[in-house]
Write a protein that holds these residues in place. Sequence first.
Motif, mmCIF file in Angstrom:
data_model
loop_
_atom_site.group_PDB
_atom_site.id
_atom_site.type_symbol
_atom_site.label_atom_id
_atom_site.label_comp_id
_atom_site.label_asym_id
_atom_site.label_seq_id
_atom_site.Cartn_x
_atom_site.Cartn_y
_atom_site.Cartn_z
ATOM 1 N N PRO A 167 -3.050 -0.392 2.928
ATOM 2 C CA PRO A 167 -3.136 0.709 1.957
ATOM 3 C C PRO A 167 -2.340 1.934 2.421
ATOM 4 O O PRO A 167 -1.827 2.695 1.614
ATOM 5 C CB PRO A 167 -4.625 1.030 1.900
ATOM 6 N N CYS A 178 3.073 11.165 3.203
ATOM 7 C CA CYS A 178 2.111 10.052 3.130
ATOM 8 C C CYS A 178 1.198 10.267 1.925
ATOM 9 O O CYS A 178 0.754 11.381 1.670
ATOM 10 C CB CYS A 178 1.292 10.013 4.423
ATOM 11 N N GLY A 220 6.144 3.067 7.230
ATOM 12 C CA GLY A 220 5.328 3.987 6.445
ATOM 13 C C GLY A 220 6.159 5.045 5.748
ATOM 14 O O GLY A 220 7.385 5.106 5.890
HETATM 15 FE FE1 FES Z 1 2.533 5.275 3.145
HETATM 16 FE FE2 FES Z 1 0.366 6.539 4.176
HETATM 17 S S1 FES Z 1 0.665 5.833 2.161
HETATM 18 S S2 FES Z 1 2.108 5.792 5.186
#
Ligand code: FES
Length: 155
Positions: A56, A87, A81
């Motif tokens: 996730p 994020c 990521g």
């Molecule tokens: Fe991509 Fe946190 S949603 S690193």
Amino acid sequence: MSQVIAEEPIEATAPEEDFVPELTAFTCIYCGDMAADTAGALRIQYPANVKFIKLPCTGKIDVRYILAAFEQGADGVYVVGCPIGNCHHVRGNERGWARVKRTKKILDEIGLGSERLEMFFMSGSQGETFANAAKEMLERMRRLGPSPLKGGSGR
Ligand code: FES
């Protein structure tokens, strides 16, 4: 079907030039996974021998997941990521990066080597960057050779 009986002993490890590294990549379902889709949509080629595991968020990466990937045969592991500051779970990628750094220390301590683990940050539009991450890890593992965990395990 004919049976072939080897006359000479079979070598335990493949010659270096035949070594095809196995990679495991943990990607977040936002930028990491989208970057993979972008690479595919743009037909950007990257190594096929990568096992992808979606998370996730990279904030869900765990030292145990990374070590399990090595135990299950990966020569190299990397985490993909969102860019720092972008994020979707605010600071998940920073927590993920901290765990990757902690795991790198463990890999050095147990003799696997921290170079076998890396983390990359990219936006979903960066298909080329995604492909380059896979290529970089493949080349790095070719240079390092097979994971020591594979030695003599009969894999
Ligand atoms: Fe991509 Fe946190 S949603 S690193």
